[in-house]
Motif scaffolding. Structure first.
Motif, PDB file in Angstrom:
ATOM      1  N   SER A   2       0.830  -1.200   0.000  1.00 17.51           N
ATOM      2  CA  SER A   2       0.000   0.000   0.000  1.00 17.51           C
ATOM      3  C   SER A   2       0.870   1.258   0.000  1.00 17.51           C
ATOM      4  O   SER A   2       2.063   1.221   0.310  1.00 17.51           O
ATOM      5  CB  SER A   2      -0.908   0.007   1.235  1.00 17.51           C
ATOM      6  N   THR A   3       0.253   2.369  -0.329  1.00 24.61           N
ATOM      7  CA  THR A   3       0.957   3.651  -0.321  1.00 24.61           C
ATOM      8  C   THR A   3       1.461   3.974   1.074  1.00 24.61           C
ATOM      9  O   THR A   3       2.580   4.465   1.242  1.00 24.61           O
ATOM     10  CB  THR A   3       0.022   4.770  -0.822  1.00 24.61           C
ATOM     11  N   GLU A   4       0.659   3.697   2.080  1.00 18.31           N
ATOM     12  CA  GLU A   4       1.070   3.951   3.460  1.00 18.31           C
ATOM     13  C   GLU A   4       2.307   3.131   3.831  1.00 18.31           C
ATOM     14  O   GLU A   4       3.209   3.628   4.486  1.00 18.31           O
ATOM     15  CB  GLU A   4      -0.064   3.636   4.434  1.00 18.31           C
ATOM     16  N   GLU A   5       2.327   1.892   3.411  1.00 18.29           N
ATOM     17  CA  GLU A   5       3.488   1.056   3.714  1.00 18.29           C
ATOM     18  C   GLU A   5       4.737   1.586   3.013  1.00 18.29           C
ATOM     19  O   GLU A   5       5.823   1.615   3.595  1.00 18.29           O
ATOM     20  CB  GLU A   5       3.238  -0.397   3.305  1.00 18.29           C
ATOM     21  N   GLU A  69      -4.231   5.059  -5.457  1.00 25.30           N
ATOM     22  CA  GLU A  69      -4.082   4.612  -4.083  1.00 25.30           C
ATOM     23  C   GLU A  69      -3.696   5.732  -3.125  1.00 25.30           C
ATOM     24  O   GLU A  69      -3.660   5.523  -1.915  1.00 25.30           O
ATOM     25  CB  GLU A  69      -2.976   3.550  -4.001  1.00 25.30           C
ATOM     26  N   LYS A  73      -6.668   4.872   2.889  1.00 28.64           N
ATOM     27  CA  LYS A  73      -6.170   4.337   4.155  1.00 28.64           C
ATOM     28  C   LYS A  73      -7.306   3.516   4.737  1.00 28.64           C
ATOM     29  O   LYS A  73      -8.467   3.892   4.652  1.00 28.64           O
ATOM     30  CB  LYS A  73      -5.814   5.462   5.117  1.00 28.64           C
ATOM     31  N   ASP A  74      -6.951   2.388   5.311  1.00 27.96           N
ATOM     32  CA  ASP A  74      -7.988   1.558   5.904  1.00 27.96           C
ATOM     33  C   ASP A  74      -7.741   1.420   7.405  1.00 27.96           C
ATOM     34  O   ASP A  74      -6.838   2.039   7.960  1.00 27.96           O
ATOM     35  CB  ASP A  74      -8.072   0.197   5.210  1.00 27.96           C
ATOM     36  N   ASP A  77      -4.205   0.328   8.350  1.00 24.96           N
ATOM     37  CA  ASP A  77      -3.221   1.407   8.322  1.00 24.96           C
ATOM     38  C   ASP A  77      -3.290   2.251   9.593  1.00 24.96           C
ATOM     39  O   ASP A  77      -2.263   2.597  10.188  1.00 24.96           O
ATOM     40  CB  ASP A  77      -3.427   2.311   7.103  1.00 24.96           C
ATOM     41  N   TYR A 135       3.318  -4.384   9.046  1.00 26.91           N
ATOM     42  CA  TYR A 135       2.813  -4.523   7.676  1.00 26.91           C
ATOM     43  C   TYR A 135       3.208  -5.862   7.079  1.00 26.91           C
ATOM     44  O   TYR A 135       2.432  -6.496   6.372  1.00 26.91           O
ATOM     45  CB  TYR A 135       3.339  -3.386   6.777  1.00 26.91           C
TER      46      TYR A 135
END
Length: 139
Positions: A2-5, A69, A73-74, A77, A135
């Motif tokens: 993911s983008t957050e990761e 993406e 965020k889910d 995240d 993650y």
């Protein structure tokens, strides 16, 4: 990933690389020197500025690379972010006690400033590592 990761990976890498360069340059001057005469402030402020700028640029680049993406965020995240923040808080708390001890013992500003910077660096690294592991392996 993911983008957050991806952002967490970049944040952790920056939190490692920039301080290593800074501490290598500054601590090289310490042996045999009067630390009150070491000019560390410009390098310290530059390191902080470079780290902030690198994280902003990387965050923007990550969003541009995957625009679909970018804002997603889910719950996972958010939970991982909180998990990392708790770790960061604990490391900061312990580190600040060390900085406080240096201050009370009237250590040179050089040591106090660098201990404080090291505290922030270690808290960022701890948070980043905990988040990356969360993650990759779950938490």
């Amino acid at each position: 990933m993911s983008t957050e990761e991806k952002r967490v990976w970049v944040y952790t890498a920056v939190a490692l690389v920039v301080p290593v360069v800074y501490f290598t340059a500054i601590l090289r001057q310490v042996p045999g020197a009067d630390v009150t005469r070491i000019t560390y402030l410009p390098a310290l402020l530059t390191a902080i500025g470079v780290a902030v700028l690198a994280n902003v640029v990387a965050s923007v680049a990550t969003a541009i690379a995957a625009p679909a993406e970018a804002g997603l965020k889910d719950e996972r995240d958010a939970a991982i972010r909180r998990y990392g923040q708790r770790t960061e808080y604990h490391v900061l708390s312990v580190g600040v006690l060390g900085v406080f001890a240096l201050t009370v013992s009237q250590a040179a500003h050089f040591w106090i400033a660098n201990a404080l910077y090291l505290t922030f660096v270690l808290s960022a690294l701890a948070s980043g590592i905990v988040r990356v592991v969360a993650y990759r392996r779950g938490f």
